[in-house]
Design an enzyme around this catalytic site. Structure first.
Site, mmCIF file in Angstrom:
data_model
loop_
_atom_site.group_PDB
_atom_site.id
_atom_site.type_symbol
_atom_site.label_atom_id
_atom_site.label_comp_id
_atom_site.label_asym_id
_atom_site.label_seq_id
_atom_site.Cartn_x
_atom_site.Cartn_y
_atom_site.Cartn_z
ATOM 1 N N HIS A 137 2.940 20.633 -20.388
ATOM 2 C CA HIS A 137 1.524 20.378 -19.518
ATOM 3 C C HIS A 137 0.535 20.334 -20.784
ATOM 4 O O HIS A 137 0.552 21.412 -21.634
ATOM 5 C CB HIS A 137 1.440 21.305 -18.614
ATOM 6 C CG HIS A 137 2.489 20.820 -17.451
ATOM 7 N ND1 HIS A 137 2.417 21.301 -16.138
ATOM 8 C CD2 HIS A 137 3.526 19.943 -17.347
ATOM 9 C CE1 HIS A 137 3.453 20.900 -15.410
ATOM 10 N NE2 HIS A 137 4.222 19.664 -16.178
ATOM 11 N N GLU A 197 -2.264 22.221 -20.242
ATOM 12 C CA GLU A 197 -2.514 23.823 -20.268
ATOM 13 C C GLU A 197 -1.726 24.531 -21.200
ATOM 14 O O GLU A 197 -2.321 25.390 -21.812
ATOM 15 C CB GLU A 197 -2.696 24.349 -18.910
ATOM 16 C CG GLU A 197 -3.570 23.414 -17.895
ATOM 17 C CD GLU A 197 -2.965 22.387 -17.030
ATOM 18 O OE1 GLU A 197 -3.361 22.410 -15.779
ATOM 19 O OE2 GLU A 197 -2.023 21.769 -17.566
ATOM 20 N N CYS A 238 -0.570 23.828 -12.387
ATOM 21 C CA CYS A 238 0.558 24.067 -11.416
ATOM 22 C C CYS A 238 1.004 25.539 -11.629
ATOM 23 O O CYS A 238 0.342 26.231 -12.081
ATOM 24 C CB CYS A 238 1.718 22.983 -12.069
ATOM 25 S SG CYS A 238 2.158 23.736 -13.529
ATOM 26 N N CYS A 255 1.397 26.797 -15.067
ATOM 27 C CA CYS A 255 0.448 26.596 -16.169
ATOM 28 C C CYS A 255 -0.289 28.016 -15.578
ATOM 29 O O CYS A 255 -1.143 28.557 -16.239
ATOM 30 C CB CYS A 255 -0.246 25.586 -15.916
ATOM 31 S SG CYS A 255 0.514 23.943 -16.848
#
Length: 210
Positions: free
Chosen positions: A70, A72, A100, A103
Site C-alpha cells: 500500500h 502508506e 486501512c 497501515c
C-alpha cells in the site's frame, strides 16, 4: 538518530496549516494519479518532516504482487530509510484515502505524529470509518488525524478508477491482463490530469477520466 523537526508550530485549524495540508495533499494526489495510469488502485502518500517532503509513494500491489504494498507502507519504508530510523517522531503522513488496519498499525509503530487523508474508506478505513485505531487508549501512542483535505478530488479519482475497471472487466474487448495486472487504457486523459496537478491546482479536474 534524532530527527530534525524545525517546521513552524502550526495551530490546528489555522489558515497556514490548511494551506500546507492542501499543498502536501496535492503531492500525494500526484502519486495517486501515477498509480491510476499503472493500473493500480489510485492511492498516493507522502511523509513530511520539518516542513519538507521526506518520501513519497503510491500503491504497487499489482506490480509487486504484494498485498502489503500500500502507498502508506511503501512511503513509511522509504522515509525510515532516508531518516535512518524506524521511529518517525514529528513526521506527518498525507494519504489520498483513509488508511486501512494494516497501515494504521504501521503508522503507530513508526510513531508518526499526524495523519492527514483525503477521502474516507467506508469499507476498510481504520482511522474514522470502520475503526478508529488512533483513538484506542490501550495503545501507547496517539496520532492526530485530519480528514477531508481535497477529499472530493481524491474520492473522484477512486470512483473513476473503479468505474473504468468495472467497464473493462465487463467487456472482453476493453479488458485485458498484462503480467497479471489490470490494464486501464487511460492514455487519452493522462496529459490532462498531470498538467493540472503539476500546475498545483487546488481543485484537480478529473472529468476527462469519467
Amino acid at each position: 538518530m534524532s530527527l530534525a523537526t524545525d517546521a513552524p508550530s502550526l495551530e490546528n485549524g489555522s489558515a497556514q496549516r490548511r494551506a500546507l495540508d492542501r499543498a502536501f495533499m496535492r503531492k500525494a494526489l500526484q502519486e495517486a494519479v501515477a498509480a491510476f495510469h499503472q493500473g493500480e488502485v489510485p492511492v498516493g502518500a507522502v511523509v513530511v518532516l520539518g516542513g519538507k517532503v521526506l518520501a513519497s509513494a503510491h500503491n504497487l500491489c499489482e506490480g509487486l504482487s504484494d498485498p502489503t504494498a500500500h502507498a502508506e507502507m511503501l512511503v513509511l519504508r522509504k522515509a525510515c530509510s532516508v531518516a535512518g530510523t524506524y521511529r518517525l517522531s514529528g513526521a506527518w503522513l498525507y494519504a489520498t484515502v483513509e488508511p486501512c488496519v494494516m497501515c494504521a498499525g504501521a503508522l503507530h509503530l513508526a510513531r508518526v505524529d499526524r495523519v492527514v487523508y483525503g477521502c474516507n474508506d467506508p469499507k476498510g478505513g481504520a482511522m474514522g470509518s470502520l475503526y478508529s485505531i488512533h483513538l484506542d487508549g490501550k495503545l501507547n501512542h496517539r496520532i492526530e488525524v485530519s480528514s477531508g483535505v481535497l477529499g472530493e478530488e481524491c474520492g473522484h479519482l477512486m470512483q473513476c478508477f473503479f468505474r473504468r475497471l468495472r467497464t473493462r472487466q465487463g467487456s472482453e474487448k476493453g479488458a485485458g491482463r498484462r503480467d497479471g495486472r489490470v490494464w486501464l487504457k487511460a492514455a487519452d486523459s493522462k496529459s490532462v490530469v498531470h498538467r493540472e496537478v503539476d500546475r498545483g491546482f487546488e481543485s484537480l479536474s478529473l472529468r476527462h477520466l469519467s
